[in-house]
Design a protein around this motif. Structure first.
Motif, short mmCIF file in Angstrom:
data_model
loop_
_atom_site.label_atom_id
_atom_site.label_comp_id
_atom_site.label_asym_id
_atom_site.label_seq_id
_atom_site.Cartn_x
_atom_site.Cartn_y
_atom_site.Cartn_z
N THR A 128 0.96 -1.13 -0.01
CA THR A 128 -0.05 0.02 0.16
C THR A 128 1.01 1.13 0.13
O THR A 128 1.92 1.13 0.50
CB THR A 128 -0.81 -0.08 1.34
N ASP A 129 0.62 2.09 -0.72
CA ASP A 129 1.09 3.46 -0.92
C ASP A 129 1.39 4.03 0.47
O ASP A 129 0.71 4.37 1.36
CB ASP A 129 0.22 4.72 -1.68
N GLY A 130 2.91 4.18 0.94
CA GLY A 130 3.49 4.86 2.00
C GLY A 130 3.23 4.12 3.10
O GLY A 130 3.93 4.56 4.06
N GLU A 131 2.76 2.72 3.25
CA GLU A 131 2.63 1.92 4.13
C GLU A 131 3.95 1.26 4.54
O GLU A 131 4.71 0.94 3.73
CB GLU A 131 1.65 0.82 3.88
N LYS A 132 4.33 1.35 6.04
CA LYS A 132 5.82 0.61 6.18
C LYS A 132 5.89 -0.86 6.13
O LYS A 132 4.94 -1.40 6.64
CB LYS A 132 6.33 1.19 7.62
N LYS A 137 10.31 1.24 6.82
CA LYS A 137 10.42 2.29 5.77
C LYS A 137 9.10 1.86 4.87
O LYS A 137 8.74 0.72 4.95
CB LYS A 137 11.70 2.50 5.00
N ALA A 138 8.79 2.73 4.15
CA ALA A 138 7.48 2.65 3.13
C ALA A 138 8.18 1.61 2.13
O ALA A 138 9.03 2.02 1.53
CB ALA A 138 7.02 4.01 2.72
N ASP A 139 7.36 0.84 1.93
CA ASP A 139 7.83 -0.07 0.44
C ASP A 139 7.70 0.57 -0.80
O ASP A 139 8.52 0.52 -1.73
CB ASP A 139 7.00 -1.36 0.44
N PHE A 140 6.81 1.48 -0.81
CA PHE A 140 6.81 2.59 -1.94
C PHE A 140 5.82 3.64 -1.74
O PHE A 140 5.23 3.65 -0.75
CB PHE A 140 6.12 1.66 -3.11
N PHE A 141 6.07 4.98 -2.43
CA PHE A 141 5.37 6.01 -2.30
C PHE A 141 4.97 6.47 -3.70
O PHE A 141 5.78 6.17 -4.50
CB PHE A 141 6.05 6.89 -1.49
N THR A 142 4.01 7.38 -3.77
CA THR A 142 3.67 8.14 -4.98
C THR A 142 3.92 9.70 -4.80
O THR A 142 3.61 10.16 -3.65
CB THR A 142 2.28 7.66 -5.57
N ASP A 143 4.31 10.29 -6.05
CA ASP A 143 4.49 11.63 -5.79
C ASP A 143 3.70 12.31 -7.10
O ASP A 143 4.42 12.19 -8.12
CB ASP A 143 6.04 12.01 -5.59
N GLY A 144 2.45 12.83 -7.07
CA GLY A 144 1.70 12.84 -8.18
C GLY A 144 1.55 11.68 -9.27
O GLY A 144 0.95 10.60 -8.56
N LYS A 145 2.04 11.76 -10.49
CA LYS A 145 1.92 10.42 -11.14
C LYS A 145 3.31 9.78 -11.23
O LYS A 145 3.41 8.52 -11.67
CB LYS A 145 1.77 11.09 -12.46
N SER A 146 4.36 9.85 -10.30
CA SER A 146 5.58 9.40 -10.17
C SER A 146 5.36 8.42 -8.92
O SER A 146 4.80 8.51 -7.96
CB SER A 146 6.47 10.23 -9.78
N ILE A 147 5.92 7.01 -9.17
CA ILE A 147 5.80 5.95 -8.22
C ILE A 147 7.51 5.61 -7.78
O ILE A 147 8.17 5.67 -8.84
CB ILE A 147 5.31 4.90 -8.74
N PHE A 148 7.82 5.56 -6.79
CA PHE A 148 9.17 5.21 -6.16
C PHE A 148 8.97 3.93 -5.41
O PHE A 148 8.18 3.70 -4.28
CB PHE A 148 9.58 6.38 -5.44
#
Length: 576
Positions: A128-132, A137-148
């Motif tokens: 899940t977005d931002g979930e640790k 640490k977060a496994d992934f996060f989104t910033d606008g349309k960008s995914i990290f």
């Protein structure tokens, strides 16, 4: 008296001349000193190493929480644009697009469900977005349309070496996933690594005696190197000790994908059976008599009905029971064209819709006693390719858990259809069926063979290069085409079964000529105002194809479709 005056005048003249030569020598001496000074200045200017430092802000092009990425010793760019990672809460995150293109194709971001997925052989991981995660640490996060995606998560599922330099102003990460032996050397003494080859090039970093570098490119006097403190620059060869080779590996253990087979040494012989309604199932008994050696039946039972994951099904338990009673397995075929036009992007990009479709398939197969599924998704748009692969991964998990076979149909590989990704399909599926027909098809602009020898050869060679040959099934045609060119030059064609084509040749008294490069008999006639041509699929052409399979170690064979073959024709495919 006269001699005395002459001598006196001579002495005066000599003194004057002596005095006039002295300034000349002084000027000459100063000139020589000037030349020497200029020469020394020129030598220092040209040959003495500069102590100028390189502008690291320009060299790295990142600052703050941005992270510059290097892959296999090269700065990562997308065209002219740098690919930039992120630093967040002490963790490095890499752009999703970069990850799936270069590191691990199995990470999949579901843009409808807004979650990240990773398919293992028997488990689907959801993030899940931002979930640790496990690392805190977060496994992934989104910033606008960008995914990290977290580098830690990537390394957990990927064969990868990484070195991070994130405690500096210019954050950077070096990644390796090719693992070819590296050429390394240590320094004889302290030396500067420079921006370019040449002592006048600015200094990037200073290395101590004994420091180790990876030699990326060796030239006559200089070498391009990668340093242990995260720079790529140039060193003088005279400062390097003897080169050695160093093995590179990550220690990553890839998950093992199990594959069902028909049994040790059993050759898959698959017959596609076209079923267009429930009543069609009743014709099986009459077709089995001629299907000598066939051990897999693939009836076209499932058609995707709409973009929501609903099915049209013609499956029949009695058909399965009859097949089993004759020692044959049933792989029910799923297609995307028998029920009308389907928007594959809309359907397959949604986790909910994919799950709905998979659950319906598994439930029906279990209820009818079906042995497995054969997926025939055709005319897949490239924009839906990643969604299709995720559907196949998730379907493979369900099949593996329920002890069902999974096979998939693919075109003969070319650059234009490479996004089907036979390598990935070959990993997750039990069998890959290469459809070595429709080389020339109904919409072709020129007449030609449905399945030439070179076309089959390409199908074999390209597929063997990316997957286990024991799980490749080469599908051959039990049909051909009569090509018709009218008076105006307009081309059309009619598909004929091998039986019907043989009858047409006899009726029209067509003279045939063997084309060894094509591996088929060719004939043409003038029929009224029309020219008619045929590249005949017959016993001789089929034997040539089977010889090709045998030479390449391919055991699996299939044919489209059951009922189109002359009597005894299956014995050519089975070698009986």
């Amino acid at each position: 008296m006269e001699n005395f005056n002459t001598e006196k005048q001579s002495r005066k003249r000599g003194r004057r001349e002596g005095r006039s030569i002295l300034p000349f020598f002084l000027i000459f001496f100063i000139f020589i000193l000037g030349i020497a000074g200029f020469g020394g200045y020129y030598y220092v200017k040209k040959y003495m190493p500069t102590k100028e430092r390189a502008d690291l802000n320009s060299y790295f092009s990142v600052s703050g929480d941005n992270v510059e990425l290097y892959l296999n010793h090269e700065k990562v760019k997308d065209g002219e644009q740098l690919t930039i990672g992120r630093m967040r809460d002490g963790e490095v995150y890499l752009p999703y697009g970069f990850v799936v293109r270069n590191l691990n194709i199995r990470f999949y971001y579901d843009d409808v469900e807004k979650n990240l997925r990773y398919a293992l052989p028997e488990e689907l991981l959801l993030f899940t977005d931002g979930e640790k995660g496990e690392s805190g640490k977060a496994d992934f996060f989104t910033d606008g349309k960008s995914i990290f995606i977290s580098l830690s998560l990537i390394e957990k599922h990927t064969a990868l070496l990484s070195r991070s330099y994130t405690d500096t102003e210019h954050k950077r990460v070096f990644l390796e996933n090719e693992f070819t032996p590296a050429t390394v050397a240590s320094l004889k003494k302290k030396e500067a690594v420079r921006l370019q080859g040449g002592v006048k090039s600015p200094i990037l970093t200073d290395l101590e005696e004994g420091a180790k570098v990876i030699i990326l490119e060796k030239m006559e006097k200089w070498s391009k190197v990668e340093t242990e403190d995260g720079f790529i620059g140039y060193l003088r060869n005279s400062r390097l000790n003897k080169e050695t080779s160093e093995e590179r590996s990550s220690g990553f253990k890839a998950p093992e994908y199990s594959h069902k087979n028909l049994g040790e040494g059993v050759k898959p012989v698959l017959a596609f059976h076209q079923i267009s309604n429930v009543e069609s199932n009743k014709g099986l008994q009459s077709l089995l008599t001629n299907a000598t050696g066939v051990n897999i039946l693939a009836p076209t039972w499932y058609a995707i009905k709409d973009n929501e994951g609903n099915l049209n099904s013609y499956s029949d338990a009695a058909y399965v029971a009859l097949s089993h009673s004759t020692g044959r397995k049933v792989f029910a075929t799923l297609n995307n064209f028998d029920a009308g036009k389907i928007d594959l992007k809309s359907l397959l990009s949604s986790g909910t819709k994919r799950s709905k479709l998979i659950e319906a398939l598994i439930q029906d197969m279990q209820e009818k006693g079906i042995d497995g599924i054969n997926v025939d998704i055709e005319l897949l748009p490239e924009k839906a390719a990643r969604d299709y692969l995720e559907f196949m991964r998730e379907l493979s998990i369900a099949c593996r858990k329920n002890g069902l076979y999974l096979s998939v149909d693919c075109y003969v590989p070319f650059n234009y259809n490479a996004y089907y990704n036979i390598k990935e399909l070959g990993t997750i599926c039990d069998y890959v069926v290469i459809m070595c027909y429709d080389e020339h098809y109904a919409g072709s602009e020129e007449a030609g063979s449905v399945s030439s020898l070179s076309y089959v050869s390409r199908g074999i060679e390209e597929t063997v290069a990316v997957m286990d040959k024991d799980r490749i099934i080469i599908a051959l045609p039990f049909y051909t085409r009569v090509w018709i060119t009218d008076q105006s030059g307009k081309l059309r064609s009619e598909a004929l079964s091998i039986k019907a084509a043989a009858a047409w040749i006899q009726e029209k008294n067509v003279s045939l000529e063997w084309l060894s490069d094509i591996g088929q008999n060719y004939g043409s006639i003038q029929d009224g105002n029309e020219k008619k041509e045929i590249w005949m699929e017959d016993e001789k052409s089929m034997k040539e194809k089977m010889k090709l399979l045998k030479e390449n170690g391919i055991q699996g064979v299939a044919a489209w479709k059951l009922g189109q073959e002359p009597e005894g024709f299956w014995s050519i495919l089975t070698g009986e």
